[in-house]
Write a protein that holds these residues in place. Structure first.
Motif, PDB file in Angstrom:
ATOM      1  N   THR A  19       0.824  -1.209   0.000  1.00 10.91           N
ATOM      2  CA  THR A  19       0.000   0.000   0.000  1.00 10.91           C
ATOM      3  C   THR A  19       0.857   1.258   0.000  1.00 10.91           C
ATOM      4  O   THR A  19       0.365   2.314  -0.351  1.00 10.91           O
ATOM      5  N   SER A  20       2.091   1.149   0.419  1.00  5.98           N
ATOM      6  CA  SER A  20       3.018   2.280   0.580  1.00  5.98           C
ATOM      7  C   SER A  20       2.438   3.354   1.498  1.00  5.98           C
ATOM      8  O   SER A  20       2.612   4.543   1.288  1.00  5.98           O
ATOM      9  N   LYS A  21       1.732   2.905   2.528  1.00  6.72           N
ATOM     10  CA  LYS A  21       1.163   3.819   3.521  1.00  6.72           C
ATOM     11  C   LYS A  21       1.873   3.596   4.850  1.00  6.72           C
ATOM     12  O   LYS A  21       2.257   2.483   5.181  1.00  6.72           O
ATOM     13  N   ILE A  22       2.018   4.688   5.620  1.00  9.00           N
ATOM     14  CA  ILE A  22       2.730   4.561   6.883  1.00  9.00           C
ATOM     15  C   ILE A  22       1.770   4.602   8.066  1.00  9.00           C
ATOM     16  O   ILE A  22       0.702   5.213   8.002  1.00  9.00           O
ATOM     17  N   ALA A  23       2.186   3.929   9.127  1.00 12.47           N
ATOM     18  CA  ALA A  23       1.416   3.876  10.371  1.00 12.47           C
ATOM     19  C   ALA A  23       2.420   3.712  11.505  1.00 12.47           C
ATOM     20  O   ALA A  23       3.625   3.641  11.272  1.00 12.47           O
ATOM     21  N   VAL A  24       1.916   3.656  12.718  1.00  8.69           N
ATOM     22  CA  VAL A  24       2.788   3.483  13.885  1.00  8.69           C
ATOM     23  C   VAL A  24       2.257   2.317  14.724  1.00  8.69           C
ATOM     24  O   VAL A  24       1.047   2.109  14.824  1.00  8.69           O
ATOM     25  N   ILE A  25       3.174   1.539  15.290  1.00  8.83           N
ATOM     26  CA  ILE A  25       2.773   0.431  16.163  1.00  8.83           C
ATOM     27  C   ILE A  25       2.338   1.016  17.495  1.00  8.83           C
ATOM     28  O   ILE A  25       3.098   1.720  18.155  1.00  8.83           O
ATOM     29  N   VAL A  26       1.087   0.731  17.872  1.00 13.97           N
ATOM     30  CA  VAL A  26       0.510   1.254  19.103  1.00 13.97           C
ATOM     31  C   VAL A  26       0.589   0.222  20.224  1.00 13.97           C
ATOM     32  O   VAL A  26       0.786   0.569  21.379  1.00 13.97           O
ATOM     33  N   ASP A  27       0.445  -1.049  19.868  1.00 11.93           N
ATOM     34  CA  ASP A  27       0.480  -2.118  20.860  1.00 11.93           C
ATOM     35  C   ASP A  27       0.914  -3.407  20.175  1.00 11.93           C
ATOM     36  O   ASP A  27       0.718  -3.571  18.973  1.00 11.93           O
ATOM     37  N   ILE A  28       1.491  -4.305  20.950  1.00 11.96           N
ATOM     38  CA  ILE A  28       1.926  -5.592  20.421  1.00 11.96           C
ATOM     39  C   ILE A  28       0.969  -6.649  20.945  1.00 11.96           C
ATOM     40  O   ILE A  28       0.788  -6.797  22.157  1.00 11.96           O
ATOM     41  N   VAL A  29       0.335  -7.385  20.026  1.00 13.05           N
ATOM     42  CA  VAL A  29      -0.651  -8.397  20.406  1.00 13.05           C
ATOM     43  C   VAL A  29       0.060  -9.676  20.819  1.00 13.05           C
ATOM     44  O   VAL A  29      -0.139 -10.183  21.919  1.00 13.05           O
ATOM     45  N   ASP A  30       0.878 -10.240  19.940  1.00 10.71           N
ATOM     46  CA  ASP A  30       1.656 -11.438  20.229  1.00 10.71           C
ATOM     47  C   ASP A  30       2.888 -11.448  19.335  1.00 10.71           C
ATOM     48  O   ASP A  30       3.242 -10.415  18.774  1.00 10.71           O
ATOM     49  N   HIS A  31       3.517 -12.605  19.187  1.00  6.36           N
ATOM     50  CA  HIS A  31       4.754 -12.666  18.423  1.00  6.36           C
ATOM     51  C   HIS A  31       4.549 -12.598  16.908  1.00  6.36           C
ATOM     52  O   HIS A  31       5.517 -12.642  16.156  1.00  6.36           O
ATOM     53  N   LYS A  32       3.295 -12.462  16.463  1.00  3.75           N
ATOM     54  CA  LYS A  32       3.027 -12.374  15.026  1.00  3.75           C
ATOM     55  C   LYS A  32       2.214 -11.148  14.615  1.00  3.75           C
ATOM     56  O   LYS A  32       2.130 -10.839  13.431  1.00  3.75           O
ATOM     57  N   THR A  87      12.937  10.549   3.772  1.00  3.66           N
ATOM     58  CA  THR A  87      13.533   9.240   3.489  1.00  3.66           C
ATOM     59  C   THR A  87      13.509   8.935   1.999  1.00  3.66           C
ATOM     60  O   THR A  87      12.703   9.472   1.238  1.00  3.66           O
ATOM     61  N   ALA A  88      14.381   8.042   1.581  1.00  3.29           N
ATOM     62  CA  ALA A  88      14.456   7.618   0.181  1.00  3.29           C
ATOM     63  C   ALA A  88      13.183   6.880  -0.230  1.00  3.29           C
ATOM     64  O   ALA A  88      12.733   6.984  -1.374  1.00  3.29           O
ATOM     65  N   TRP A  89      12.595   6.131   0.708  1.00  7.21           N
ATOM     66  CA  TRP A  89      11.352   5.414   0.411  1.00  7.21           C
ATOM     67  C   TRP A  89      10.254   6.376  -0.023  1.00  7.21           C
ATOM     68  O   TRP A  89       9.586   6.155  -1.028  1.00  7.21           O
ATOM     69  N   ALA A  90      10.058   7.417   0.752  1.00 10.94           N
ATOM     70  CA  ALA A  90       8.993   8.383   0.449  1.00 10.94           C
ATOM     71  C   ALA A  90       9.233   9.039  -0.906  1.00 10.94           C
ATOM     72  O   ALA A  90       8.296   9.231  -1.683  1.00 10.94           O
ATOM     73  N   LYS A  91      10.487   9.381  -1.179  1.00 15.12           N
ATOM     74  CA  LYS A  91      10.806  10.012  -2.463  1.00 15.12           C
ATOM     75  C   LYS A  91      10.542   9.054  -3.611  1.00 15.12           C
ATOM     76  O   LYS A  91      10.025   9.448  -4.667  1.00 15.12           O
ATOM     77  N   LYS A  92      10.862   7.776  -3.419  1.00 12.96           N
ATOM     78  CA  LYS A  92      10.619   6.766  -4.457  1.00 12.96           C
ATOM     79  C   LYS A  92       9.116   6.604  -4.718  1.00 12.96           C
ATOM     80  O   LYS A  92       8.674   6.557  -5.869  1.00 12.96           O
ATOM     81  N   PHE A  93       8.321   6.546  -3.646  1.00  9.94           N
ATOM     82  CA  PHE A  93       6.881   6.393  -3.808  1.00  9.94           C
ATOM     83  C   PHE A  93       6.274   7.611  -4.503  1.00  9.94           C
ATOM     84  O   PHE A  93       5.353   7.479  -5.310  1.00  9.94           O
ATOM     85  N   GLU A  94       6.782   8.800  -4.183  1.00 12.94           N
ATOM     86  CA  GLU A  94       6.283  10.017  -4.826  1.00 12.94           C
ATOM     87  C   GLU A  94       6.609  10.002  -6.313  1.00 12.94           C
ATOM     88  O   GLU A  94       5.767  10.361  -7.148  1.00 12.94           O
ATOM     89  N   THR A  95       7.815   9.563  -6.659  1.00 12.70           N
ATOM     90  CA  THR A  95       8.207   9.463  -8.063  1.00 12.70           C
ATOM     91  C   THR A  95       7.312   8.474  -8.799  1.00 12.70           C
ATOM     92  O   THR A  95       6.856   8.747  -9.914  1.00 12.70           O
ATOM     93  N   GLN A  96       7.054   7.325  -8.176  1.00  9.66           N
ATOM     94  CA  GLN A  96       6.181   6.322  -8.794  1.00  9.66           C
ATOM     95  C   GLN A  96       4.785   6.877  -9.013  1.00  9.66           C
ATOM     96  O   GLN A  96       4.161   6.630 -10.047  1.00  9.66           O
ATOM     97  N   LYS A  97       4.285   7.637  -8.044  1.00  4.72           N
ATOM     98  CA  LYS A  97       2.942   8.211  -8.150  1.00  4.72           C
ATOM     99  C   LYS A  97       2.883   9.203  -9.310  1.00  4.72           C
ATOM    100  O   LYS A  97       1.952   9.175 -10.121  1.00  4.72           O
ATOM    101  N   VAL A  98       3.899  10.073  -9.403  1.00  8.70           N
ATOM    102  CA  VAL A  98       3.928  11.068 -10.479  1.00  8.70           C
ATOM    103  C   VAL A  98       4.046  10.373 -11.836  1.00  8.70           C
ATOM    104  O   VAL A  98       3.334  10.712 -12.783  1.00  8.70           O
ATOM    105  N   ARG A  99       4.934   9.382 -11.917  1.00 10.25           N
ATOM    106  CA  ARG A  99       5.130   8.671 -13.183  1.00 10.25           C
ATOM    107  C   ARG A  99       3.864   7.939 -13.635  1.00 10.25           C
ATOM    108  O   ARG A  99       3.585   7.863 -14.818  1.00 10.25           O
TER     109      ARG A  99
END
Length: 128
Positions: A19-32, A87-99
């Protein structure tokens, strides 16, 4: 050699695969699985498998199990969006979106510019 530094932890900013979307880990449920949330409405608060996440080097200072409002305030205060855009990731995703939004003529123009740059590099290398 430096050791491994990207651990699954509360406050770790993650990239949701495919999806190339960012989020943050709020809680850990288990080892998976972990609970992730995104204050910029990219990813709804949900439990996601670690296999569907890519850990970024960005870490927020966030309490475990923080609600969406707190996540949004901390996200803004710690300028996570600004850090991500650098970050390089964000720049790459922006380039892909524009292209992906180019029309036929614009793709042709990009091809011509790439050929022109390639020729200039060849000439410069031949002189050196």
């Amino acid at each position: 050699m430096a050791g491994f530094k990207r651990y699954v932890e509360v406050g770790r900013v993650v990239l949701v695969k495919n999806t190339s979307k960012i989020a943050v880990i709020v809680d850990i449920v288990d080892h998976k699985r972990a609970v992730v949330d995104s204050p910029i409405d990219e990813v709804a608060r949900q439990v996601i498998n670690y296999n569907d996440l890519i850990l970024t080097p960005i870490v927020m200072d966030l309490p475990r199990g923080a609600r969406s409002g707190i996540v949004a305030k901390k996200w803004k205060a710690q300028e996570v969006e600004k850090k991500w855009q650098a970050t390089a990731w964000a720049k790459k995703f922006e380039t892909q979106k524009v292209r992906s939004q180019l029309n036929d003529f614009e793709r042709f123009a990009v091809m011509r510019l790439k050929k022109q740059r390639r020729n200039e590099v060849r000439v410069a290398l031949a002189k050196a």
